[in-house]
Design a protein around this motif. Structure first.
Motif, PDB file in Angstrom:
ATOM      1  N   GLN A 245       6.437  -0.348  13.903  1.00  0.00           N
ATOM      2  CA  GLN A 245       6.915  -0.777  12.601  1.00  0.00           C
ATOM      3  C   GLN A 245       6.280   0.077  11.509  1.00  0.00           C
ATOM      4  O   GLN A 245       5.215   0.664  11.699  1.00  0.00           O
ATOM      5  N   GLU A 246       6.932   0.116  10.371  1.00  0.00           N
ATOM      6  CA  GLU A 246       6.359   0.792   9.214  1.00  0.00           C
ATOM      7  C   GLU A 246       5.199  -0.037   8.662  1.00  0.00           C
ATOM      8  O   GLU A 246       5.185  -1.264   8.789  1.00  0.00           O
ATOM      9  N   PRO A 247       4.194   0.622   8.064  1.00  0.00           N
ATOM     10  CA  PRO A 247       3.097  -0.125   7.437  1.00  0.00           C
ATOM     11  C   PRO A 247       3.644  -1.101   6.397  1.00  0.00           C
ATOM     12  O   PRO A 247       4.653  -0.832   5.739  1.00  0.00           O
ATOM     13  N   VAL A 248       2.965  -2.245   6.269  1.00  0.00           N
ATOM     14  CA  VAL A 248       3.411  -3.286   5.341  1.00  0.00           C
ATOM     15  C   VAL A 248       2.395  -3.412   4.209  1.00  0.00           C
ATOM     16  O   VAL A 248       1.216  -3.689   4.456  1.00  0.00           O
ATOM     17  N   TYR A 265      -0.761  -3.171   9.483  1.00  0.00           N
ATOM     18  CA  TYR A 265       0.086  -2.448  10.424  1.00  0.00           C
ATOM     19  C   TYR A 265       0.406  -3.360  11.599  1.00  0.00           C
ATOM     20  O   TYR A 265      -0.455  -4.096  12.087  1.00  0.00           O
ATOM     21  N   ILE A 266       1.648  -3.308  12.042  1.00  0.00           N
ATOM     22  CA  ILE A 266       2.064  -4.179  13.136  1.00  0.00           C
ATOM     23  C   ILE A 266       2.944  -3.411  14.115  1.00  0.00           C
ATOM     24  O   ILE A 266       3.836  -2.660  13.708  1.00  0.00           O
ATOM     25  N   ASN A 267       2.640  -3.565  15.395  1.00  0.00           N
ATOM     26  CA  ASN A 267       3.452  -2.994  16.477  1.00  0.00           C
ATOM     27  C   ASN A 267       3.639  -4.062  17.540  1.00  0.00           C
ATOM     28  O   ASN A 267       2.757  -4.900  17.758  1.00  0.00           O
ATOM     29  N   GLU A 325       0.366  -6.279  18.094  1.00  0.00           N
ATOM     30  CA  GLU A 325      -0.815  -5.660  17.489  1.00  0.00           C
ATOM     31  C   GLU A 325      -0.701  -5.748  15.972  1.00  0.00           C
ATOM     32  O   GLU A 325       0.276  -5.274  15.385  1.00  0.00           O
ATOM     33  N   LEU A 326      -1.691  -6.357  15.322  1.00  0.00           N
ATOM     34  CA  LEU A 326      -1.757  -6.399  13.870  1.00  0.00           C
ATOM     35  C   LEU A 326      -3.127  -5.896  13.442  1.00  0.00           C
ATOM     36  O   LEU A 326      -4.151  -6.406  13.897  1.00  0.00           O
ATOM     37  N   SER A 327      -3.144  -4.893  12.578  1.00  0.00           N
ATOM     38  CA  SER A 327      -4.400  -4.283  12.134  1.00  0.00           C
ATOM     39  C   SER A 327      -4.448  -4.276  10.614  1.00  0.00           C
ATOM     40  O   SER A 327      -3.431  -4.021   9.954  1.00  0.00           O
ATOM     41  N   PHE A 328      -5.620  -4.552  10.067  1.00  0.00           N
ATOM     42  CA  PHE A 328      -5.791  -4.504   8.619  1.00  0.00           C
ATOM     43  C   PHE A 328      -7.236  -4.140   8.301  1.00  0.00           C
ATOM     44  O   PHE A 328      -8.095  -4.120   9.192  1.00  0.00           O
ATOM     45  N   LYS A 357      10.335 -12.363  11.342  1.00  0.00           N
ATOM     46  CA  LYS A 357      11.502 -11.483  11.234  1.00  0.00           C
ATOM     47  C   LYS A 357      11.278 -10.206  12.028  1.00  0.00           C
ATOM     48  O   LYS A 357      12.188  -9.715  12.715  1.00  0.00           O
ATOM     49  N   ILE A 358      10.058  -9.653  11.961  1.00  0.00           N
ATOM     50  CA  ILE A 358       9.749  -8.424  12.682  1.00  0.00           C
ATOM     51  C   ILE A 358       9.728  -8.649  14.190  1.00  0.00           C
ATOM     52  O   ILE A 358      10.218  -7.827  14.973  1.00  0.00           O
TER      53      ILE A 358
END
Length: 550
Positions: A245-248, A265-267, A325-328, A357-358
């Motif tokens: 996914q694109e960075p949020v 960031y989420i994948n 995966e969620l990173s911040f 939604k993602i």
């Protein structure tokens, strides 16, 4: 507002020190909190020793080769609510972890640190604090901790470093029998290894954007665990399907101006179906209900592993293949409400909606892939659940003659779906299910009349059988969730087979309607109660409505 010295009310040191022992740490999260401090001190080697002193008393030592602390820095670090670190990215965030994490399990915490050749020691002893009711920070003698100093020097190679020592550990093992304690210690170390391998994956894995560290527990290396199993895609493979996914950007609007507070960031990763993995791959991936869902990283450090925060979805086997995966970074700490243990996260409502939604498209794909691997068949290619039913059939079949002695089958009319049954109440024509399967006395049907969970039936040779409705909600939620548990499947199959056989033993024209109503009523109740079991969605075109949050 009137301010005076007499209005300053310091808390009781004795009461507060004891109360802070119950902040909710597990042993693994508490040790991880100590390791955070080592990483923040630029350590590259961290050794952990958990052993029994005098064969009875567990002692923990955590040593590193970080930059160490001088006397003033050590005193500040020992303070409850120590000063903020200058680097906001630091894994040591609250100034409480060293103390609360340690005293959650021990009553004496000693920290020894060397910097610029100077050795410094400080100690909290809860028994002293309680007896004096004062925050009395002790300075133990070096000779008392020669073993700990030697352990630190081994890791730091005589240079700067720190060792944290836990003594008087009263909340870790549950017995004082040395043999049993040793077994417990070994098991605890194995669990700790598993935990740290994921929490510090980005630091243990060489060659990424984070500093490299090496961790040992009782001389056993902690190997990095990648929850997303990207190693399966080695040599250019694509066994793990990756949805990048694109960075949020997280924004807020103040006085008409939009400001970006931070970026996350989420994948999404979809693993191969379990039945395509080798035993080693299943173990390495830690394939289970507990590891589906989110694995969340703050500044590279895992703070949440497995599950669905804010009940975005409910854990169920259909989602075993999906890992998110969620990173911040530290800029979003307040938005995600990181707790003192760095093990909980809370998504704001707008982020919850965005994440759903993602995740929805890859989630559907993961469910399809899971169903394709677990589709049961009575005619060919048994999957794991089919194999479990077959095992149960074999077990029940061993006792078939003795358990069916009170109901004998006479003539049958398969076209009409009836059979003549003789029992202690006479001879009756009974409506039954039929299947020509030669051996399986536990049969799976796509549906049953009246939507019941089970019904009596006959297979080849007029052997008594039970037919189970795989479209019933209880079947989907119970059986699919427990398909790896042979004992549980055997127990439930045996129970339902016995209920079906009991009907044949007491059936007559007077009570037949009562028996049918009983089966319908029980099935209806189980359909309702199944809502409390993990959610198994059966539609390939499922939607993300409120049932995801049930």
């Amino acid at each position: 507002m009137i301010e005076s010295e007499e209005n300053i009310l310091p808390p009781s040191a004795a009461r507060l020190a004891e109360s802070l022992r119950d902040t909710g740490y597990t042993f693994a999260t508490s040790v991880a909190d100590i390791v955070d401090n080592s990483v923040a001190a630029d350590a590259t080697r961290i050794n952990i020793s958990l052993d029994l002193e005098m064969g009875q008393h567990p002692v923990l030592m955590i040593a590193d080769n970080g930059k160490g602390m001088d006397q003033d820095e050590l005193k500040k670090a020992m303070a409850y609510g120590s000063p903020k670190r200058p680097d906001p990215k630091s894994l040591g965030k609250f100034g409480m972890g060293l103390k609360t994490a340690s005293t959650s399990f021990c009553r004496r915490l000693t920290v020894i640190s060397r910097k610029d050749g100077e050795l410094n020691l400080r100690q909290w002893d809860l028994d002293v604090i309680v007896s004096k009711d004062k925050w009395l920070l002790l300075q133990p003698e070096e000779d008392t901790y020669s073993e700990a100093i030697e352990f630190m020097d081994l890791v730091a190679e005589g240079g700067s470093g720190t060792v944290v020592v836990w003594e008087n550990i009263d909340r870790l093992v549950r017995t004082h029998a040395s043999g049993t304690m040793r077994t417990q210690i070994n098991s605890i170390c194995e669990d700790l290894n598993d935990h740290l391998s994921g929490v510090f994956y980005n630091f243990l894995e060489k060659g990424d954007d984070f500093s490299d560290i090496a961790i040992k527990i009782n001389n056993v290396n902690v190997e990095p665990w990648d929850p997303f199993c990207r190693w399966m895609n080695g040599d250019g493979g694509s066994r793990v399907e990756i949805h990048r996914q694109e960075p949020v950007d997280y924004t807020v609007t103040k006085a008409g101006t939009t400001e970006v507070l931070g970026t996350f960031y989420i994948n999404v990763y979809i693993l191969p179906n379990k039945n395509t993995l080798s035993t080693d791959e299943v173990n390495r991936s830690r394939y289970s209900l507990d590891n589906q869902g989110f694995h969340i990283f703050r500044e590279g450090r895992m703070i949440f592993s497995g599950g669905w925060p804010n009940r975005l979805f409910v854990k169920d086997p259909h989602l075993n293949l999906i890992r998110v995966e969620l990173s911040f970074d530290h800029k979003l700490d307040d938005i995600f409400q990181i707790d003192i243990k760095k093990s909980r996260i809370d998504f704001p409502k707008n982020i919850q909606e965005l994440l759903k939604k993602i995740i929805t498209p890859p989630r559907r794909e993961a469910q399809k892939r899971y169903r394709a691997g677990t589709q049961d068949s009575n005619t060919s290619g048994y999957t794991k659940l089919g194999q479990q039913h077959e095992k149960a059939s074999n077990a029940i079949g061993k006792h078939h003659a003795e358990t069916t002695a009170q109901s004998q089958v006479g003539s049958t009319d398969r076209a009409a779906g009836t059979a003549q049954i003789t029992n202690q109440f006479g001879v009756s024509n009974v409506r039954l299910q039929f299947n020509d399967s030669p051996n399986r006395v536990v049969q799976i049907s796509s549906s049953l009349q009246d939507g019941v969970l089970w019904t009596p039936g006959l297979i080849e040779g007029n052997k008594h059988a039970v037919f189970l409705n795989e479209s019933h909600e209880f079947y989907k939620r119970f059986y699919l969730a427990n398909q790896d548990n042979a004992t549980l499947i055997l127990a439930m199959d045996s129970l339902l087979w016995s209920l079906a056989e009991a009907e044949l033993c007491v059936y007559n024209d007077t009570v037949k309607r009562n028996l049918e109503e009983m089966r319908i009523s029980v099935s209806r109740s189980l359909r309702t109660l199944a809502e409390e079991l993990p959610d198994i969605e059966d539609s390939e075109n499922d939607t993300d409505d409120d049932q995801d949050n049930a």
